[in-house]
Write an enzyme that holds these catalytic residues in place. Structure first.
Site, PDB file in Angstrom:
ATOM      1  N   THR A   1       0.868  -1.245  -0.128  1.00  0.00           N
ATOM      2  CA  THR A   1       0.020   0.063   0.035  1.00  0.00           C
ATOM      3  C   THR A   1       0.785   1.083   0.109  1.00  0.00           C
ATOM      4  O   THR A   1       1.711   1.462   0.867  1.00  0.00           O
ATOM      5  CB  THR A   1      -0.776   0.134   1.478  1.00  0.00           C
ATOM      6  OG1 THR A   1      -1.404  -1.122   1.306  1.00  0.00           O
ATOM      7  CG2 THR A   1      -1.777   1.306   1.210  1.00  0.00           C
TER       8      THR A   1
ATOM      9  N   LYS B   1      -6.769   1.848  -3.134  1.00  0.00           N
ATOM     10  CA  LYS B   1      -6.168   1.202  -1.989  1.00  0.00           C
ATOM     11  C   LYS B   1      -6.471   1.957  -0.628  1.00  0.00           C
ATOM     12  O   LYS B   1      -7.142   1.484   0.292  1.00  0.00           O
ATOM     13  CB  LYS B   1      -4.953   0.785  -2.171  1.00  0.00           C
ATOM     14  CG  LYS B   1      -4.266  -0.179  -1.015  1.00  0.00           C
ATOM     15  CD  LYS B   1      -4.950  -1.397  -0.694  1.00  0.00           C
ATOM     16  CE  LYS B   1      -4.549  -1.844   0.693  1.00  0.00           C
ATOM     17  NZ  LYS B   1      -4.996  -2.975   1.138  1.00  0.00           N
TER      18      LYS B   1
ATOM     19  N   CYS C   1      -3.088  -2.324   9.126  1.00  0.00           N
ATOM     20  CA  CYS C   1      -3.245  -1.542   8.035  1.00  0.00           C
ATOM     21  C   CYS C   1      -3.938  -0.242   8.413  1.00  0.00           C
ATOM     22  O   CYS C   1      -3.562   0.781   7.966  1.00  0.00           O
ATOM     23  CB  CYS C   1      -4.109  -2.466   6.950  1.00  0.00           C
ATOM     24  SG  CYS C   1      -2.911  -3.768   6.248  1.00  0.00           S
TER      25      CYS C   1
HETATM   26  C1  UDX Z   1      -7.724  -4.537   6.321  1.00  0.00           C
HETATM   27  C2  UDX Z   1      -8.657  -4.495   5.244  1.00  0.00           C
HETATM   28  O1  UDX Z   1      -9.787  -5.242   5.329  1.00  0.00           O
HETATM   29  C3  UDX Z   1      -8.012  -5.229   3.868  1.00  0.00           C
HETATM   30  O2  UDX Z   1      -8.942  -5.125   2.709  1.00  0.00           O
HETATM   31  C4  UDX Z   1      -6.676  -4.462   3.674  1.00  0.00           C
HETATM   32  O3  UDX Z   1      -6.124  -5.282   2.608  1.00  0.00           O
HETATM   33  C5  UDX Z   1      -5.947  -4.653   5.015  1.00  0.00           C
HETATM   34  O4  UDX Z   1      -6.593  -4.103   5.846  1.00  0.00           O
HETATM   35  P1  UDX Z   1      -7.117  -6.445   8.294  1.00  0.00           P
HETATM   36  O5  UDX Z   1      -6.484  -5.385   8.732  1.00  0.00           O
HETATM   37  O6  UDX Z   1      -6.644  -7.805   7.952  1.00  0.00           O
HETATM   38  O7  UDX Z   1      -7.675  -5.937   6.615  1.00  0.00           O
HETATM   39  O8  UDX Z   1      -8.491  -6.684   8.774  1.00  0.00           O
HETATM   40  P2  UDX Z   1     -10.159  -6.374   8.810  1.00  0.00           P
HETATM   41  O9  UDX Z   1     -10.892  -7.563   8.950  1.00  0.00           O
HETATM   42  O10 UDX Z   1     -10.479  -5.388   7.890  1.00  0.00           O
HETATM   43  O11 UDX Z   1     -10.215  -5.645  10.381  1.00  0.00           O
HETATM   44  C6  UDX Z   1      -9.393  -4.644  10.606  1.00  0.00           C
HETATM   45  C7  UDX Z   1      -9.798  -4.210  12.237  1.00  0.00           C
HETATM   46  O12 UDX Z   1     -11.137  -3.598  12.141  1.00  0.00           O
HETATM   47  C8  UDX Z   1      -9.867  -5.049  12.981  1.00  0.00           C
HETATM   48  O13 UDX Z   1      -9.091  -4.444  14.321  1.00  0.00           O
HETATM   49  C9  UDX Z   1     -10.973  -5.683  13.314  1.00  0.00           C
HETATM   50  O14 UDX Z   1     -11.388  -6.038  14.580  1.00  0.00           O
HETATM   51  C10 UDX Z   1     -11.948  -4.135  13.130  1.00  0.00           C
HETATM   52  N1  UDX Z   1     -13.284  -4.350  12.705  1.00  0.00           N
HETATM   53  C11 UDX Z   1     -13.412  -4.814  11.670  1.00  0.00           C
HETATM   54  C12 UDX Z   1     -14.186  -3.896  13.542  1.00  0.00           C
HETATM   55  O15 UDX Z   1     -14.043  -3.410  14.817  1.00  0.00           O
HETATM   56  N2  UDX Z   1     -15.563  -3.766  13.018  1.00  0.00           N
HETATM   57  C13 UDX Z   1     -16.074  -4.533  11.840  1.00  0.00           C
HETATM   58  O16 UDX Z   1     -16.936  -4.616  11.441  1.00  0.00           O
HETATM   59  C14 UDX Z   1     -15.011  -4.921  10.944  1.00  0.00           C
END
Ligand code: UDX
Length: 467
Positions: A120, A223, A279
């Site tokens: 990214t 992104k 991320c």
């Molecule tokens: C994220 C993006 O989803 C992905 O597309 C990108 O490539 C990288 O960043 P990731 O960090 O692996 O992926 O996890 P994700 O499932 O998106 O969750 C991120 C954070 O948000 C976590 O801490 C999760 O607990 C939190 N979250 C997610 C919430 O608090 N509520 C939600 O409804 C969804």
């Protein structure tokens, strides 16, 4: 195709294994010799479903790990850059690894190649990669630079890669876009999914992924904007959950109501203790400064970040109001990873909360199905002990906190758990249980954006663990 992937972090390793799974010959390059040696021995450094199987299937056949960027570049037609882009103190991305790799690629060129950013990166990075390669001797007509952002989530990274919603190819020439399209053809046409030994498709996989071909700059922006929008959705729902708490409404009912509008959608509306991970926190700050450099003051992102930071503090206040004082209290913590399904604790709100509890002199006993070892390293100076299972850590605790949404935690034997606890108090930062059920089972149960639940039985002391 002959492919090089530079960087064996989350994105690089998953992409390498998946490109090999799609029939390509892949060299994954890293300059960390101990990591490289582990990968060459067949060890998998991250907890990620299906990744060990794919690496075992292709290592030494179509998937190779190497420390020589030069050799990998010379052997490849397409080179993906998937190195780290860490945050600098001012929130900007540190692009020095991308620059270093571009320099080496420029020097190693031996024929026509496509260089693709997968990390990214801020918009316009592709222009910089091109300039650096030219400065280092790559003939102008010998390469294209493209952007092909990766949208994988930790915990479901392999299936996100193999069954994507969309594939974004940011290329400034038709030939370059054509080569990358060919690479992804088994996913676009779903021929991969029909292979007999294919990694199974998740239930919610889209039938045909959308192929979106754009300019490199648009792809770079897609992104950052996607991650900022998703983080905004989480902060938005956390803010609504806070209002629900203040007025006695229920966030689940509110989510059902707003999420059923297809323009909004139900996904990413789970309230909790805030987003973490490698991320969102980093990308939001980076995007904020990218916008600033472009002359746009993107204050909406400041607010998204502020709500997220505050969500942890609000949870801590919830713990205080359930337990009164924290000093000397034994607090069981379930979950250390930033979300379920991963051992990653980077920017984990769970770890931040554990540190805050320790600062208030609580005695924390924690359990995580996969992240304990990593957490042990970062919490080494804090007075935290670790248990082997949820019931172990609950034993004789004044309260239990749920900080990560592991499936395992949603399936606990709640009667057994209650009998382990000194007091039947659960403070759930992930809304894993139904307040009605917890009340039936005799718990005092506090969650996010939902009314508190009190035990059905009148006499709470009756539920105290014998002795
Ligand atoms: C994220 C993006 O989803 C992905 O597309 C990108 O490539 C990288 O960043 P990731 O960090 O692996 O992926 O996890 P994700 O499932 O998106 O969750 C991120 C954070 O948000 C976590 O801490 C999760 O607990 C939190 N979250 C997610 C919430 O608090 N509520 C939600 O409804 C969804």
């Amino acid at each position: 195709m002959q492919i090089a992937v530079v960087g064996s972090g989350y994105v690089g390793l998953v992409a390498s294994a998946c490109f090999a799974e799609l029939g390509n010959e892949v060299i994954c390059v890293d300059n960390d010799s101990s990591k490289l040696a582990a990968l060459q021995r067949g060890e998998v450094p991250i907890h990620e479903r299906f990744l060990p199987e794919l690496i075992a299937r292709h290592r030494g056949q179509r998937l190779f790990f190497s420390g020589s960027l030069e050799r990998a570049v010379r052997a490849s037609q397409v080179i993906f850059i998937a190195v780290g882009t860490p945050s600098r103190n001012n929130g900007e991305c540190d692009l020095s690894f991308v620059e270093g790799v571009s320099r080496e690629i420029g020097r190693a060129m031996n024929g026509r190649k496509i260089v693709v950013e997968k990390s990214t990166v801020p918009v316009c990075t592709s222009d910089w990669i091109r300039k650096i390669m030219l400065l280092n001797g790559a003939p102008r007509s010998s390469f294209d630079v493209a952007s092909n952002p990766e949208f994988l989530r930790e915990g479901s990274a392999v299936t996100d890669f193999l069954y994507p919603d969309r594939i974004v190819i940011g290329a400034d020439s038709d030939t370059c876009a054509g080569v990358l399209r060919k690479l992804y053809e088994p996913l676009i046409c779903r021929t991969y999914a029909r292979q007999k030994d294919a990694v199974p498709a998740p239930d919610d996989a889209t039938t045909i992924p959308q192929l979106i071909v754009t300019s490199a700059k648009s792809a770079e922006l897609i992104k950052h904007a996607s991650n900022a929008f998703l983080a905004m959705k989480i902060s938005f729902i956390n803010a609504i959950a806070n209002i629900c708490e203040a007025v006695g409404a229920n966030i689940e009912e509110v989510c059902e109501g707003i999420g059923s509008d297809r323009r909004i959608g139900k996904r990413f509306l789970a309230p909790g203790i805030g987003y973490g991970g490698s991320c969102f926190p980093k990308d939001l700050k980076a995007f904020r400064s990218v916008a600033g450099e472009a002359g746009y003051d993107f204050r909406l992102l400041d607010e998204v970040i502020r709500i997220n930071d505050e969500q942890c503090q609000r949870f801590l206040r919830k713990v205080r109001s359930a337990l009164w004082t924290l000093k000397g209290k034994r607090i069981a913590v379930l979950g250390l990873a930033f979300k379920g399904g991963t051992d990653d604790i980077r920017e984990s709100p769970a770890v931040e909360l554990v540190r805050a509890l320790v600062r208030e002199l609580a005695e924390v006993v924690a359990y995580d199905p996969a992240a304990t070892e990593r957490a042990r390293e970062v919490l080494a100076d804090d007075a935290v002990t670790f248990g082997d299972n949820p019931y172990d850590v609950a034993s004789d605790a004044d309260a239990l906190l749920i900080l990560t949404d592991w499936e395992e935690f949603a399936a606990l034997d709640l009667e057994r758990l209650r009998n382990e606890l000194k007091y039947p108090i659960v403070i759930d930062g992930r809304n894993l249980y139904s307040p009605e059920l917890m009340s039936e089972l005799g718990y005092m149960y506090f969650s996010v954006g939902r009314p508190d639940a009190m035990p059905k039985e009148r006499d709470v002391t009756r539920l105290k663990k014998a002795g």
